[in-house]
Write a protein that holds these residues in place. Structure first.
Motif, PDB file in Angstrom:
ATOM      1  N   GLY A  30       0.823  -1.207   0.000  1.00 11.79           N
ATOM      2  CA  GLY A  30       0.000   0.000   0.000  1.00 11.79           C
ATOM      3  C   GLY A  30       0.856   1.257   0.000  1.00 11.79           C
ATOM      4  O   GLY A  30       0.520   2.248  -0.660  1.00 11.79           O
ATOM      5  N   GLU A  33       2.032   1.624  -3.535  1.00  8.64           N
ATOM      6  CA  GLU A  33       0.910   2.036  -4.393  1.00  8.64           C
ATOM      7  C   GLU A  33       0.683   3.539  -4.316  1.00  8.64           C
ATOM      8  O   GLU A  33       0.311   4.179  -5.297  1.00  8.64           O
ATOM      9  CB  GLU A  33      -0.395   1.342  -3.966  1.00  8.64           C
ATOM     10  N   LYS A  34       0.908   4.106  -3.136  1.00 12.37           N
ATOM     11  CA  LYS A  34       0.655   5.530  -2.904  1.00 12.37           C
ATOM     12  C   LYS A  34       1.879   6.386  -3.231  1.00 12.37           C
ATOM     13  O   LYS A  34       1.847   7.605  -3.078  1.00 12.37           O
ATOM     14  CB  LYS A  34       0.216   5.737  -1.445  1.00 12.37           C
ATOM     15  N   ARG A 165      -3.539  -2.896   3.375  1.00  6.60           N
ATOM     16  CA  ARG A 165      -2.945  -2.048   2.329  1.00  6.60           C
ATOM     17  C   ARG A 165      -3.351  -0.586   2.522  1.00  6.60           C
ATOM     18  O   ARG A 165      -2.549   0.319   2.296  1.00  6.60           O
ATOM     19  CB  ARG A 165      -3.354  -2.524   0.938  1.00  6.60           C
ATOM     20  N   GLU A 166      -4.598  -0.378   2.954  1.00  3.66           N
ATOM     21  CA  GLU A 166      -5.064   0.991   3.213  1.00  3.66           C
ATOM     22  C   GLU A 166      -4.241   1.646   4.320  1.00  3.66           C
ATOM     23  O   GLU A 166      -3.964   2.842   4.259  1.00  3.66           O
ATOM     24  CB  GLU A 166      -6.553   0.998   3.572  1.00  3.66           C
ATOM     25  N   ARG A 169      -1.258   2.991   2.634  1.00  2.00           N
ATOM     26  CA  ARG A 169      -1.570   4.195   1.860  1.00  2.00           C
ATOM     27  C   ARG A 169      -1.776   5.405   2.778  1.00  2.00           C
ATOM     28  O   ARG A 169      -1.322   6.509   2.488  1.00  2.00           O
ATOM     29  CB  ARG A 169      -2.808   3.961   0.981  1.00  2.00           C
ATOM     30  N   GLU A 170      -2.453   5.184   3.893  1.00  2.00           N
ATOM     31  CA  GLU A 170      -2.727   6.273   4.834  1.00  2.00           C
ATOM     32  C   GLU A 170      -1.448   6.812   5.469  1.00  2.00           C
ATOM     33  O   GLU A 170      -1.314   8.016   5.680  1.00  2.00           O
ATOM     34  CB  GLU A 170      -3.698   5.815   5.934  1.00  2.00           C
ATOM     35  N   VAL A 172       1.409   7.003   4.123  1.00  2.00           N
ATOM     36  CA  VAL A 172       2.037   7.877   3.121  1.00  2.00           C
ATOM     37  C   VAL A 172       1.266   9.192   3.030  1.00  2.00           C
ATOM     38  O   VAL A 172       1.873  10.272   2.990  1.00  2.00           O
ATOM     39  CB  VAL A 172       2.107   7.188   1.742  1.00  2.00           C
ATOM     40  N   ASN A 173      -0.068   9.125   3.017  1.00  2.00           N
ATOM     41  CA  ASN A 173      -0.889  10.342   2.949  1.00  2.00           C
ATOM     42  C   ASN A 173      -0.528  11.343   4.039  1.00  2.00           C
ATOM     43  O   ASN A 173      -0.560  12.555   3.819  1.00  2.00           O
ATOM     44  CB  ASN A 173      -2.379  10.009   3.078  1.00  2.00           C
TER      45      ASN A 173
END
Length: 194
Positions: A30, A33-34, A165-166, A169-170, A172-173
């Protein structure tokens, strides 16, 4: 903050067939992906005896671990749930760490259990990170009933895998989140400084 956030994932499991390690690798997918760069820090690779501040401040592996944590833009912490909390190996790694590694840094949490949702392990990790003034993501990931959610090193439950995976991503956000500027109220709340 670089254009590509560097995220380290600390695996708090020593088992060869660790579901925690599998889950952290999924979270790092994740991250990638981000647009982040992910790295797994496997605590099996570090010689970290039980922390004794009188003798262990200069332990070579501890210095390497803390350097890697300090250089990261954000951190993922993963642990199996043992007796309602997180693992002793992760506790030891955190004992060697401190404000230099965690203060104002974004941290994502992941916990694994053989039974039901490992909420207390996540709560305990959240408390430790907050005590170190880390910015802990509201989103957290859990892998309950791990023996059926992961088989042969692969997720069999796509919903759980997506939640993991989220988390990547989070992290990285929010890797570049800035702490709130001081306010009159925060300057008046001295807490344990005295």
């Amino acid at each position: 903050m670089p254009d590509t956030p560097h995220i380290v994932a600390v695996c708090g499991s020593l088992r060869d067939e660790s579901v925690t390690r599998v889950a952290l690798k999924e979270a790092l997918e994740g991250v990638e992906e981000k647009g982040g760069e992910g790295e797994l820090l496997d605590l099996r690779d570090y010689d970290l005896p039980a922390y004794d501040p009188d003798v262990d401040d200069e332990a070579e592996d501890a210095a390497e671990l803390t350097r890697e944590l300090r250089e990261a833009d954000a951190i993922l912490l993963g642990s199996p749930m043992y007796h309602g909390s997180y693992s002793s190996v992760l506790k030891t790694a955190l004992d060697y760490s401190g404000f230099d590694e965690f203060e104002h840094k974004t941290v994502g949490l992941l916990a694994v259990s053989g039974g039901s949702f490992p909420i207390t392990a996540l709560e305990h990790l959240r408390s430790v990170c907050r005590a170190l003034d880390a910015w802990v993501l509201p989103h957290q990931a859990a892998v309950p009933r791990s023996h059926s959610a992961v088989r042969d090193g692969t997720f069999t439950d796509e919903d759980v895998a997506e939640r993991v995976r989220e988390l990547g991503r989070e992290v990285v956000n929010y890797a570049n989140i800035e702490p709130s500027p001081p306010t009159m109220e925060s300057e008046e709340n001295v807490g344990a400084v005295e």
